[in-house]
Design a protein around this motif. Structure first.
Motif, short mmCIF file in Angstrom:
data_model
loop_
_atom_site.label_atom_id
_atom_site.label_comp_id
_atom_site.label_asym_id
_atom_site.label_seq_id
_atom_site.Cartn_x
_atom_site.Cartn_y
_atom_site.Cartn_z
N ASP A 193 0.83 -1.21 0.00
CA ASP A 193 0.00 0.00 0.00
C ASP A 193 0.87 1.25 0.00
O ASP A 193 0.60 2.21 -0.74
CB ASP A 193 -0.91 0.02 1.23
CG ASP A 193 -2.00 -1.03 1.18
OD1 ASP A 193 -2.17 -1.68 0.12
OD2 ASP A 193 -2.66 -1.23 2.21
N ASP A 194 1.89 1.27 0.84
CA ASP A 194 2.75 2.44 0.94
C ASP A 194 3.50 2.70 -0.37
O ASP A 194 3.64 3.86 -0.79
CB ASP A 194 3.75 2.27 2.08
CG ASP A 194 4.60 3.52 2.29
OD1 ASP A 194 4.02 4.59 2.57
OD2 ASP A 194 5.83 3.44 2.14
N GLN A 195 3.95 1.66 -1.01
CA GLN A 195 4.65 1.84 -2.29
C GLN A 195 3.70 2.38 -3.35
O GLN A 195 4.10 3.22 -4.18
CB GLN A 195 5.25 0.51 -2.74
CG GLN A 195 6.47 0.08 -1.95
CD GLN A 195 6.98 -1.28 -2.38
OE1 GLN A 195 6.20 -2.20 -2.63
NE2 GLN A 195 8.30 -1.42 -2.46
N LEU A 196 2.46 1.93 -3.34
CA LEU A 196 1.49 2.46 -4.30
C LEU A 196 1.26 3.95 -4.05
O LEU A 196 1.16 4.74 -5.00
CB LEU A 196 0.18 1.69 -4.20
CG LEU A 196 -0.92 2.16 -5.17
CD1 LEU A 196 -0.49 1.97 -6.61
CD2 LEU A 196 -2.22 1.41 -4.89
N ARG A 197 1.18 4.33 -2.79
CA ARG A 197 1.02 5.75 -2.48
C ARG A 197 2.23 6.56 -2.96
O ARG A 197 2.09 7.68 -3.45
CB ARG A 197 0.81 5.94 -0.98
CG ARG A 197 -0.61 5.59 -0.51
CD ARG A 197 -0.84 6.00 0.92
NE ARG A 197 -0.20 5.07 1.83
CZ ARG A 197 -0.83 4.05 2.42
NH1 ARG A 197 -2.12 3.84 2.17
NH2 ARG A 197 -0.20 3.24 3.25
N GLN A 198 3.42 5.99 -2.83
CA GLN A 198 4.62 6.67 -3.34
C GLN A 198 4.55 6.87 -4.85
O GLN A 198 4.93 7.91 -5.37
CB GLN A 198 5.87 5.86 -2.98
CG GLN A 198 6.21 5.82 -1.50
CD GLN A 198 7.44 4.96 -1.24
OE1 GLN A 198 8.49 5.15 -1.87
NE2 GLN A 198 7.32 4.01 -0.34
N TRP A 199 4.07 5.86 -5.55
CA TRP A 199 3.93 5.95 -7.00
C TRP A 199 3.00 7.10 -7.37
O TRP A 199 3.31 7.93 -8.23
CB TRP A 199 3.39 4.63 -7.54
CG TRP A 199 3.05 4.65 -9.00
CD1 TRP A 199 1.84 4.98 -9.55
CD2 TRP A 199 3.92 4.33 -10.09
NE1 TRP A 199 1.90 4.88 -10.92
CE2 TRP A 199 3.16 4.49 -11.27
CE3 TRP A 199 5.24 3.92 -10.19
CZ2 TRP A 199 3.70 4.25 -12.54
CZ3 TRP A 199 5.78 3.68 -11.45
CH2 TRP A 199 5.02 3.84 -12.60
N ALA A 200 1.83 7.15 -6.72
CA ALA A 200 0.86 8.20 -7.03
C ALA A 200 1.38 9.58 -6.63
O ALA A 200 1.19 10.56 -7.36
CB ALA A 200 -0.46 7.91 -6.31
#
Length: 320
Positions: A193-200
């Motif tokens: 989840d945290d990595q996806l937030r970083q991507w966005a």
């Protein structure tokens, strides 16, 4: 130089949108994943694209297409499924070159999940012995003495599993693992989840790709809608950003999605959807079946030539 010269023959007429499909970006080549690009080649391709095309997210490109302001040579870099190396390997290269990208995420595999296709690859990679005997569960016997034989076994097993209903497929995968135990398989292939937030947060787009990558034509209309809506809601909750685009799992027109699915996405407020049909999108193209293709080629000259050839093709036929 040769790659640049090859684009002098870029088809004239209306502007064209080329949408490229990637899945993983590997730190180094993997003989069991020949279809996946490695970091060095990916960087070379992105450098070429940034030099010769206007790079856009899928939603922004679809909007420009609708409004009649698409650049003559526009391109989108897209990733399917939600692999961790999209952030850890690809993003630093994209950032350095100022290239936006769109990531279509199957939300059910976030945080330690593993797609069935990856389970097959890692299972065959770890399997011992000259043969892999799965005849007891109806999945055949496969030679695995060489990397080439392992790759053939992977392909055969993936084909058997691809179009099964999710529960049936998962049960078959578990039977496979039980029939030939290989120990623990990797649980860090997909984004957290945290990595996806970083991507966005980095300015890239996040698009929908269902929950568990089930082919929509294998589902009832209600089940297909549930897959789309649940995946989208999860992504919007995690990123705080509206999800405007969608990638059909597998993506072949008529076989993997049809007119009812395109209509459903429009009704749900999506702005664009991508297929896996070859070709480019030109003004007037259906925004809910934008063509998209995989950029094969180990040299930039071949990459450029294949992009030009793809630009001469039509997009998907109209859905009925």
């Amino acid at each position: 130089m040769l790659a640049s010269l090859s684009l002098l023959g870029w088809p004239g007429g209306a502007p064209a949108l080329s949408i490229l499909i990637y899945h993983r970006v590997l730190p180094a080549p993997d003989p069991l994943r020949p279809g996946e690009i490695d970091a060095a080649l990916f960087e070379a391709q992105v450098r070429f694209l940034a030099r010769h095309f206007t790079l856009m997210t899928v939603s922004d490109a679809a909007k420009a297409l609708r409004e009649g302001r698409l650049p003559r040579r526009a391109a989108c870099i897209t990733f399917d499924d939600g692999y961790a190396d999209n952030l850890t390997v690809a993003h630093p290269l994209l950032s350095r070159l100022g290239a936006p990208a769109t990531l279509f995420v199957a939300t059910g595999y976030l945080n330690g999940g593993r797609m069935f296709s990856d389970t097959v690859i890692e299972f065959v990679r770890k399997a011992q012995g000259p043969t892999l005997n799965l005849s007891g569960i109806g999945m055949g016997t496969h030679a695995i003495s060489t990397a080439e034989e392992r790759l053939m076994a992977i392909t055969a097993l993936q084909v058997q599993l691809k179009y099964l209903a999710p529960q049936e497929r998962d049960a078959k995968v578990q039977q496979m693992l039980a029939a030939h135990p290989v120990g623990a398989l990797p649980d860090d292939l997909m984004l957290t989840d945290d990595q996806l937030r970083q991507w966005a947060a980095a300015g890239h787009e996040v698009g929908g790709h269902t929950v568990d990558h089930t082919v929509l034509t294998t589902l009832t209309p209600d089940a297909a809608r549930e897959q789309v809506q649940t995946g989208r809601a999860c992504l919007e909750r995690l990123t705080g950003v509206p999800v405007r685009s969608f990638a059909y799992p597998n993506g072949r027109p008529a076989r993997d999605y049809d007119a009812t699915h395109a209509a459903m996405l429009r009704e749900l407020g999506f702005e664009a959807a991508v297929s896996t049909a070859a070709g480019v999108a030109r003004p007037g193209a259906d925004p809910f079946q934008l063509p998209r293709y995989t950029p094969w080629g180990r040299s930039i000259t071949m990459f450029a030539a294949r992009m030009m050839r793809n630009a001469r093709m039509g997009g998907p036929a109209a859905l009925v």
